[in-house]
Write a protein that holds these residues in place. Structure first.
Motif, short mmCIF file in Angstrom:
data_model
loop_
_atom_site.label_atom_id
_atom_site.label_comp_id
_atom_site.label_asym_id
_atom_site.label_seq_id
_atom_site.Cartn_x
_atom_site.Cartn_y
_atom_site.Cartn_z
N VAL A 85 3.58 2.23 -11.29
CA VAL A 85 2.69 2.68 -12.16
C VAL A 85 1.56 2.16 -12.85
CG1 VAL A 85 2.74 3.82 -14.78
CG2 VAL A 85 4.76 3.83 -13.51
N PHE A 86 1.58 0.91 -12.61
CA PHE A 86 0.33 -0.09 -13.07
C PHE A 86 -0.22 -0.77 -11.75
CE2 PHE A 86 2.52 0.57 -17.08
CZ PHE A 86 1.86 1.35 -17.67
N GLN A 87 0.13 -0.39 -10.81
CA GLN A 87 -0.27 -1.06 -9.38
C GLN A 87 0.06 -2.30 -9.40
OE1 GLN A 87 -4.43 -0.48 -8.67
NE2 GLN A 87 -4.15 1.60 -9.84
N GLN A 88 1.31 -2.68 -10.00
CA GLN A 88 1.84 -4.29 -9.96
C GLN A 88 3.32 -4.16 -9.51
OE1 GLN A 88 0.56 -5.05 -13.95
NE2 GLN A 88 -0.86 -6.65 -13.45
N VAL A 89 3.74 -5.47 -8.80
CA VAL A 89 5.25 -5.53 -8.77
C VAL A 89 5.65 -6.52 -10.11
CG1 VAL A 89 5.40 -4.98 -6.56
CG2 VAL A 89 4.40 -7.14 -6.97
N PRO A 90 6.82 -6.88 -10.25
CA PRO A 90 7.93 -6.38 -9.74
C PRO A 90 8.23 -4.98 -9.83
CG PRO A 90 8.64 -7.57 -11.71
CD PRO A 90 7.07 -7.68 -11.43
N GLU A 139 0.71 -1.37 -0.12
CA GLU A 139 -0.01 -0.24 0.01
C GLU A 139 0.77 1.30 0.21
OE1 GLU A 139 -2.48 -0.61 3.38
OE2 GLU A 139 -4.17 -1.67 2.24
N LYS A 140 1.99 1.37 0.65
CA LYS A 140 2.86 2.33 0.72
C LYS A 140 3.44 2.51 -0.69
CE LYS A 140 6.82 4.54 3.04
NZ LYS A 140 7.22 4.87 1.77
N MET A 141 3.82 1.30 -1.28
CA MET A 141 4.33 1.72 -2.73
C MET A 141 3.24 2.17 -3.63
SD MET A 141 6.03 -2.20 -2.66
CE MET A 141 7.07 -1.82 -4.54
N LEU A 142 2.04 1.96 -3.30
CA LEU A 142 1.01 2.39 -4.20
C LEU A 142 0.66 3.90 -3.78
CD1 LEU A 142 -1.79 -0.17 -3.92
CD2 LEU A 142 -0.39 0.29 -5.80
N LYS A 143 0.67 4.27 -2.80
CA LYS A 143 0.55 5.68 -2.22
C LYS A 143 1.87 6.72 -2.85
CE LYS A 143 0.09 8.45 2.21
NZ LYS A 143 -0.03 8.48 3.49
N LYS A 146 12.88 4.04 -11.18
CA LYS A 146 12.16 3.01 -10.46
C LYS A 146 11.12 2.35 -11.68
CE LYS A 146 11.79 5.06 -5.74
NZ LYS A 146 11.14 5.07 -4.49
N LEU A 147 11.69 1.25 -12.18
CA LEU A 147 11.15 0.55 -13.34
C LEU A 147 10.21 -0.61 -12.66
CD1 LEU A 147 14.34 0.04 -15.58
CD2 LEU A 147 12.80 1.88 -15.59
N VAL A 148 9.25 -0.56 -13.81
CA VAL A 148 8.13 -1.70 -13.37
C VAL A 148 8.01 -2.27 -15.01
CG1 VAL A 148 6.85 -0.71 -11.51
CG2 VAL A 148 6.11 -0.17 -13.82
N GLN A 149 6.99 -3.35 -14.88
CA GLN A 149 6.71 -4.28 -16.07
C GLN A 149 8.02 -4.81 -16.50
OE1 GLN A 149 3.41 -3.63 -15.70
NE2 GLN A 149 3.61 -4.00 -18.09
N THR A 150 7.79 -6.29 -16.30
CA THR A 150 8.93 -7.16 -16.47
C THR A 150 9.75 -7.19 -17.76
OG1 THR A 150 7.60 -8.94 -14.93
CG2 THR A 150 9.61 -9.63 -16.19
N LYS A 151 9.03 -7.10 -18.71
CA LYS A 151 9.55 -7.27 -19.96
C LYS A 151 10.67 -5.62 -20.24
CE LYS A 151 9.34 -7.40 -25.01
NZ LYS A 151 8.12 -7.43 -26.01
N ALA A 152 9.74 -4.77 -19.44
CA ALA A 152 10.72 -3.36 -19.85
C ALA A 152 12.04 -3.39 -18.87
CB ALA A 152 9.95 -2.28 -19.31
N ILE A 153 11.97 -4.10 -17.77
CA ILE A 153 13.23 -4.15 -17.02
C ILE A 153 14.15 -5.15 -17.54
CG2 ILE A 153 13.76 -4.98 -14.64
CD1 ILE A 153 11.04 -4.50 -13.67
N LEU A 154 13.76 -6.10 -18.04
CA LEU A 154 14.75 -7.24 -18.57
C LEU A 154 15.14 -6.65 -19.75
CD1 LEU A 154 12.36 -10.61 -18.40
CD2 LEU A 154 14.69 -9.93 -17.21
N ASN A 155 14.63 -5.58 -20.67
CA ASN A 155 15.47 -5.20 -21.83
C ASN A 155 16.28 -4.16 -21.40
OD1 ASN A 155 13.77 -6.89 -23.36
ND2 ASN A 155 12.26 -5.49 -24.20
N TYR A 156 15.97 -3.44 -20.28
CA TYR A 156 16.94 -2.30 -19.82
C TYR A 156 18.18 -3.02 -19.43
CZ TYR A 156 19.15 1.78 -17.40
OH TYR A 156 19.78 2.47 -17.09
#
Length: 225
Positions: free
Chosen positions: A51-56, A42-46, A64-74
């Motif tokens: 960005v899309f209310q999801q981890v990782p 909840e703190k991460m959301l607040k 602060k990167l989200v979305q698995t494919k974006a993280i892996l590609n980076y």
């Protein structure tokens, strides 16, 4: 790079495990903030971190990167694990996406009702031997790596996926000699060998504690994988 890479996720595999694998293969040290309570999420959301209310969530290079494919590609691009040109990157993506499809089938197993697990395992085995492994067997014919004669993120995903398969089906790659030889070569890569040793940050197979923690933290409001 501004400080050490920090991973925010559960104490288990899920979608973060491929990120751990790729960082390890690149020789990158990382810290982990393990989610164990709903309040952390909840703190991460607040704070607007998800960005899309999801981890990782991965902190890297001041982002602060989200979305698995974006993280892996980076990570792959930053550490020279993403081919030499757009053509190689396209093929790396093709092979990587196939492996993600396969691994996501295995990720949902711990959250599958007991009465449906046997059927899910059968589906995984059939898809692996009939669709996925034959493609990688062909790609590895006469080549040490999947694309461009050099290790890429797709190769890292392939060894991760084959080891996951062998946990459920120990003999599954025995009919795929190129894949089996590839796995042996990858295990000998120093950074990967280190990651496979006891005490590394590689996570074990999911157990009931992991499942209960995920369900509790997410309050059963998000898709669980």
């Amino acid at each position: 790079m501004s400080g050490k890479v920090v991973l925010h996720y559960f104490d288990g595999r899920g979608k973060m495990e491929s990120i751990r694998w790729l960082l390890a293969a690149a020789g990158v040290e990382f810290d982990e903030v393990l989610l164990t309570k709903r309040e952390q999420y909840e703190k991460m959301l607040k704070d607007g971190d998800l960005v899309f209310q999801q981890v990782p969530l991965v902190e890297i290079d001041g982002m602060k990167l989200v979305q698995t494919k974006a993280i892996l590609n980076y990570i792959a691009g930053k550490y020279n694990l993403y081919g030499k040109d757009v053509s190689e990157r396209a093929m790396i993506d093709v092979y990587s996406e196939g492996l993600r499809d396969l691994m996501e089938m295995m990720m949902i197993l711990p959250f599958t009702p007991p009465e449906k697990k046997e059927a899910q395992l059968k589906t995984i085995q059939d898809r692996a031997t009939g669709r996925y492994l034959p493609a990688y067997e062909k790609a590895l014919a006469g080549s040490q790596f999947l694309v461009g004669g050099k290790m890429s993120c797709a190769d890292v995903h392939l060894i991760e996926a084959t080891l996951m398969l062998q946990e459920k089906f120990p003999a599954i790659i025995s009919s795929f000699p190129n894949v089996k030889a590839f796995q042996g070569r990858m295990k000998a890569v120093p950074a990967i060998s280190k990651f496979l040793q006891p005490g590394s940050k590689r996570k074990p197979q999911p157990d009931d504690v992991y499942v209960k923690t995920v369900m509790s933290v997410l309050n059963m409001q998000l898709p669980v994988q």
